[in-house]
Design an enzyme around this catalytic site. Sequence first.
Site, PDB file in Angstrom:
ATOM      1  N   TYR A  64       0.809  -1.214   0.000  1.00 19.80           N
ATOM      2  CA  TYR A  64       0.000   0.000   0.000  1.00 19.80           C
ATOM      3  C   TYR A  64       0.843   1.265   0.000  1.00 19.80           C
ATOM      4  O   TYR A  64       0.417   2.294  -0.560  1.00 19.80           O
ATOM      5  CB  TYR A  64      -0.983  -0.019   1.175  1.00 19.80           C
ATOM      6  N   ARG A  94       1.578   1.748  -3.604  1.00 20.10           N
ATOM      7  CA  ARG A  94       0.401   2.269  -4.295  1.00 20.10           C
ATOM      8  C   ARG A  94       0.153   3.737  -3.939  1.00 20.10           C
ATOM      9  O   ARG A  94      -0.234   4.543  -4.795  1.00 20.10           O
ATOM     10  CB  ARG A  94      -0.836   1.434  -3.937  1.00 20.10           C
ATOM     11  N   HIS A 103     -14.825   3.140  -1.368  1.00 17.45           N
ATOM     12  CA  HIS A 103     -13.845   2.248  -0.750  1.00 17.45           C
ATOM     13  C   HIS A 103     -12.768   2.995   0.035  1.00 17.45           C
ATOM     14  O   HIS A 103     -11.711   2.439   0.316  1.00 17.45           O
ATOM     15  CB  HIS A 103     -13.198   1.371  -1.826  1.00 17.45           C
ATOM     16  N   CYS A 129      -6.311   3.777  12.691  1.00 14.79           N
ATOM     17  CA  CYS A 129      -5.853   2.774  13.658  1.00 14.79           C
ATOM     18  C   CYS A 129      -6.464   1.413  13.344  1.00 14.79           C
ATOM     19  O   CYS A 129      -7.683   1.293  13.170  1.00 14.79           O
ATOM     20  CB  CYS A 129      -6.232   3.206  15.073  1.00 14.79           C
ATOM     21  N   CYS A 139      -9.559   2.443  17.345  1.00 13.90           N
ATOM     22  CA  CYS A 139      -9.735   3.344  18.487  1.00 13.90           C
ATOM     23  C   CYS A 139     -10.403   4.646  18.070  1.00 13.90           C
ATOM     24  O   CYS A 139     -10.773   5.462  18.923  1.00 13.90           O
ATOM     25  CB  CYS A 139      -8.389   3.637  19.154  1.00 13.90           C
ATOM     26  N   CYS A 143      -0.312   3.988  16.063  1.00 13.73           N
ATOM     27  CA  CYS A 143      -1.353   4.963  16.355  1.00 13.73           C
ATOM     28  C   CYS A 143      -0.898   5.930  17.458  1.00 13.73           C
ATOM     29  O   CYS A 143      -0.539   5.483  18.552  1.00 13.73           O
ATOM     30  CB  CYS A 143      -2.636   4.256  16.782  1.00 13.73           C
ATOM     31  N   CYS A 164      -4.076   5.696  20.630  1.00 10.96           N
ATOM     32  CA  CYS A 164      -4.144   4.620  21.618  1.00 10.96           C
ATOM     33  C   CYS A 164      -2.772   4.087  22.001  1.00 10.96           C
ATOM     34  O   CYS A 164      -2.640   3.347  22.980  1.00 10.96           O
ATOM     35  CB  CYS A 164      -5.034   3.489  21.121  1.00 10.96           C
TER      36      CYS A 164
END
Length: 295
Positions: free
Chosen positions: A69, A72, A123, A131, A135, A184, A187
Amino acid sequence: MAPRTSIADFRNFLSSSNRIVALCGAGLSAASGLPTFRGAGGLWRTHSPTSLATPDAFEDDPALVWLFYAWRKHMAIKASPNRGHYALAELAKRRENFLCLTQNVDGLSPRAGHPDAQLRALHGSILDVKCFNECGYVDKNNLDDPVCPALAPAAEDYPSNETLPLLDPNVPLPSINVEDLPHCPNCKTGLLRPGVVWFGESLDFAMLDEVDSWFRQAPIDVILVIGTAAVVNPAARYVDKARRMGAMVVVVNPDPSSGAGLSRGDFFFQGDASAILPQLFEDIIGKMDEAGRIV
């Protein structure tokens, strides 16, 4: 009988149409250089992209999924909207009752100036991060490239005649510790993940309610199906719903088989959306030059 293919006939119909909806897929962004991962060669290294687009895949190997990703995302940031994106954006500016539903996560439609009120990214967006522990943390339109230093191999550029090592299945993947992946800040325990909808996950319910409400407001005159097979829900459902409401179905796709199933009153235009959409909308948006500007 076969669907119609006359651009002039379609222009006449569109000019007298009131409510218009477009459903867009990966084929819309193909002219911007973004892969569709369909057909022969639709692999990332040795992996099917769909096998990486699941929560289970992320739990099993978050570094692998993040590399895919992050690459991408890098490609999306480098890419520019094409004439198809600009044509849809111009149509939206001139027709208040136009809604564009995109299955693409590349963020190119907003960059083409498509009004937010007339665009729904079904999408999600590859430019968002959130996260994995749910969270509630979301960082929208994050343009960090690479996402973090450990993912730098996914943000490298090589000459067009050379293969990026990350994409060469004969080159081992870089070793990345989970501790070095983005975590994250809210959290403190969860990994961050791309803000896209993976297989097995639900689409945003509030957004789907908005779309359903728009469909219920009045009959739909035309649904444009652009660069997508529209065989998976909710995409297929929207095409069927629009047809039941009296809409003409208009398919724009380079795949000749995409015209199968259309009726004699529908239209099919075989080819690239970046070339065809400016022609289809010309009576409404005016002539468009090669850079996507109205002249």
